[in-house]
Design a protein around this motif. Structure first.
Motif, PDB file in Angstrom:
ATOM      1  N   LEU A  86      -5.758   5.378   1.216  1.00  0.00           N
ATOM      2  CA  LEU A  86      -5.370   4.508   0.111  1.00  0.00           C
ATOM      3  C   LEU A  86      -6.352   3.351  -0.032  1.00  0.00           C
ATOM      4  O   LEU A  86      -6.715   2.954  -1.154  1.00  0.00           O
ATOM      5  N   LEU A  90      -8.574   2.617  -3.486  1.00  0.00           N
ATOM      6  CA  LEU A  90      -8.477   1.365  -4.230  1.00  0.00           C
ATOM      7  C   LEU A  90      -9.843   0.699  -4.332  1.00  0.00           C
ATOM      8  O   LEU A  90     -10.181   0.110  -5.368  1.00  0.00           O
ATOM      9  N   LEU A  96      -3.326   1.823  -8.376  1.00  0.00           N
ATOM     10  CA  LEU A  96      -2.447   2.156  -7.268  1.00  0.00           C
ATOM     11  C   LEU A  96      -1.648   3.423  -7.540  1.00  0.00           C
ATOM     12  O   LEU A  96      -1.512   4.292  -6.655  1.00  0.00           O
ATOM     13  N   ASP A  97      -1.114   3.563  -8.754  1.00  0.00           N
ATOM     14  CA  ASP A  97      -0.305   4.746  -9.032  1.00  0.00           C
ATOM     15  C   ASP A  97      -1.144   6.021  -9.025  1.00  0.00           C
ATOM     16  O   ASP A  97      -0.714   7.063  -8.517  1.00  0.00           O
ATOM     17  N   PHE A 129       4.772  -2.961  -4.549  1.00  0.00           N
ATOM     18  CA  PHE A 129       4.436  -1.995  -3.508  1.00  0.00           C
ATOM     19  C   PHE A 129       5.022  -2.409  -2.161  1.00  0.00           C
ATOM     20  O   PHE A 129       5.505  -1.568  -1.391  1.00  0.00           O
ATOM     21  N   GLU A 152      -0.843  -8.438  -2.234  1.00  0.00           N
ATOM     22  CA  GLU A 152      -0.375  -8.531  -3.614  1.00  0.00           C
ATOM     23  C   GLU A 152      -0.528  -9.948  -4.151  1.00  0.00           C
ATOM     24  O   GLU A 152      -0.938 -10.153  -5.292  1.00  0.00           O
ATOM     25  N   MET A 157      -5.769  -6.250  -2.394  1.00  0.00           N
ATOM     26  CA  MET A 157      -5.024  -5.190  -1.735  1.00  0.00           C
ATOM     27  C   MET A 157      -5.929  -4.274  -0.910  1.00  0.00           C
ATOM     28  O   MET A 157      -5.603  -3.906   0.222  1.00  0.00           O
ATOM     29  N   SER A 158      -7.073  -3.878  -1.460  1.00  0.00           N
ATOM     30  CA  SER A 158      -7.956  -2.964  -0.730  1.00  0.00           C
ATOM     31  C   SER A 158      -8.479  -3.604   0.543  1.00  0.00           C
ATOM     32  O   SER A 158      -8.582  -2.944   1.589  1.00  0.00           O
TER      33      SER A 158
END
Length: 416
Positions: A86, A90, A96-97, A129, A152, A157-158
């Motif tokens: 993941l 990203l 994300l989806d 998330f 977030e 996020m990555s």
């Protein structure tokens, strides 16, 4: 052999495209993984476009019958793999989806695909998330959920996922070192038990008829070995059942709160193992605390979560008092010193971190130091345990053999 068009991301998130001849989609995935690439989309040449906006279609290309599905529930290794892939997706620019859709198609276990599908549905429904992950708190834990929440809030996020992967890999390496260190002694102990069973159950009874007529004329060591062998032959089954039942009752009691606390406290008091256990648990605490603080999690929250990562309940009790003392306005170094379980080096590092406003980096440095000390301590312990087990095993078998030889020699003396 069909040709496939693939799009994948490397370890730094750079997207690459290419073509590859393979038997099926799983073969393409395996080839890409061997090149340290994470597949984003795979299609047969001539089919629909494989651009990032179509990445979510990968799940429809990989049928359950086409991929080698693993079995069993989701474990920590699956969580680590899911987090790593993941993070790469990203960084490659996928939403994300879309990244979650790709992960569903790449899942090697039905349970992982089901978990990821649930996360995707929550995210598509507007749930954050971190809240979607919190529904599986027993699997991800507070540490993981709070790290994602910080990502977030910060919009990174990555980067947070990348730090999570590093943190989880370090903890896994530490646990694997501890487990690996116990394998060889366990094998030696198993060989010792099997050797004793073979000697007492099969070798010693062969000499019983030979020594029956000698009675008290047999040397004392030979009589002891013969009696033990006879008892083992006659009552070995009952002895095995009794030992198994005792082991089952002991393991059941040790899983209870009282038994677990008793066992954990005894482990900490052992001369060599106790120090290693203490440093191992403090490594978990320091690394978790440093990682959380480095990602913007508030100190009090980080202290609470880091305490929960400690598996030894005896150590968790004093560590749980650090947060309330800091909340009352005390210094962290004073609260840590009050626990009585940190060495002067750790206390000084925390003091420096508190004075310079760099508690997070100092805790990570402390975790690295403790990790090295645990690895060195394990190696030193093995240098002591292995020869001791070998000597004990040799003495037990040698004593049985010598006892039998003494009996044979006594027969020769009587014959003369």
């Amino acid at each position: 052999m069909p040709e496939f068009v693939w799009r994948a991301a490397d370890a730094v998130g750079k997207v690459q495209d290419g073509r590859l001849e393979a038997a099926n989609v799983p073969a393409v995935q395996k080839a890409l993984r061997s090149r340290q690439l994470t597949p984003i989309s795979i299609r047969e040449a001539g089919s629909a476009d494989a651009s990032p906006q179509h990445a979510g279609k990968l799940s429809s290309l990989v049928k359950p019958s086409d991929r080698r599905a693993g079995r069993g529930p989701v474990n920590q290794a699956d969580v680590l793999l899911l987090t790593s892939e993941l993070s790469i997706m990203l960084r490659a620019g996928l939403a994300l989806d879309n990244a979650l859709r790709v992960l569903i198609g790449m899942s090697h276990k039905p349970s992982v695909a089901e978990l990821t599908q649930g996360l995707l549905e929550d995210v598509k429904g507007g749930t954050a998330f971190s809240k979607a992950l919190a529904k599986n708190r027993q699997l991800f834990g507070d540490f993981y959920v709070n790290m994602i929440r910080s990502g977030e809030v910060s919009g990174q996020m990555s980067a947070v996922l990348e730090r999570l992967v590093e943190h989880m890999e370090r903890l896994r390496a530490l646990r694997e070192n501890v487990v690996s260190a116990t394998i060889y002694p366990a094998i030696l102990l198993g060989v010792a038990v099997l050797s004793l069973i073979a000697m007492l159950g099969f070798v010693v009874p062969q000499f019983e008829k030979l020594f029956n007529d000698m009675g008290d004329a047999l040397p004392l060591p030979t009589r002891i070995v013969m009696n033990v062998g006879h008892a083992f032959t006659e009552y070995g089954l009952f002895l095995g059942i009794g030992v198994g039942l005792l082991f089952w009752l002991a393991s059941r009691w040790l899983r209870s709160p009282a038994g677990r606390q008793w066992w954990q406290s005894r482990l900490l008091r052992l001369p060599l193992i106790g120090r290693l256990m203490l440093k191992y648990e403090l490594t978990l605490y320091a690394r978790s605390l440093g990682t959380l603080l480095g990602n913007g999690v508030p100190l009090l929250t980080a202290l609470h979560i880091a305490t929960e990562t400690v598996t030894n309940g005896v150590l968790r009790q004093p560590l749980a008092k650090v947060g309330p003392l800091v909340k009352e306005g005390g210094k962290m170094v004073d609260a840590v010193s009050a626990t009585g379980i940190f060495e002067p080096l750790a206390i000084n590092l925390i003091r420096v971190g508190e004075e310079t406003g760099r508690i997070g980096p100092m805790m990570l440095e402390l975790a690295n130091i403790l990790n090295r000390e645990v690895e060195v301590g394990i190696k030193r312990a093995l240098t002591l345990v292995e020869p001791i087990l070998i000597v004990v095993l040799g003495l037990m078998i040698a004593s049985i053999i010598v006892s039998i030889l003494l009996g044979i020699l006594s027969i020769n003396d009587l014959a003369v």
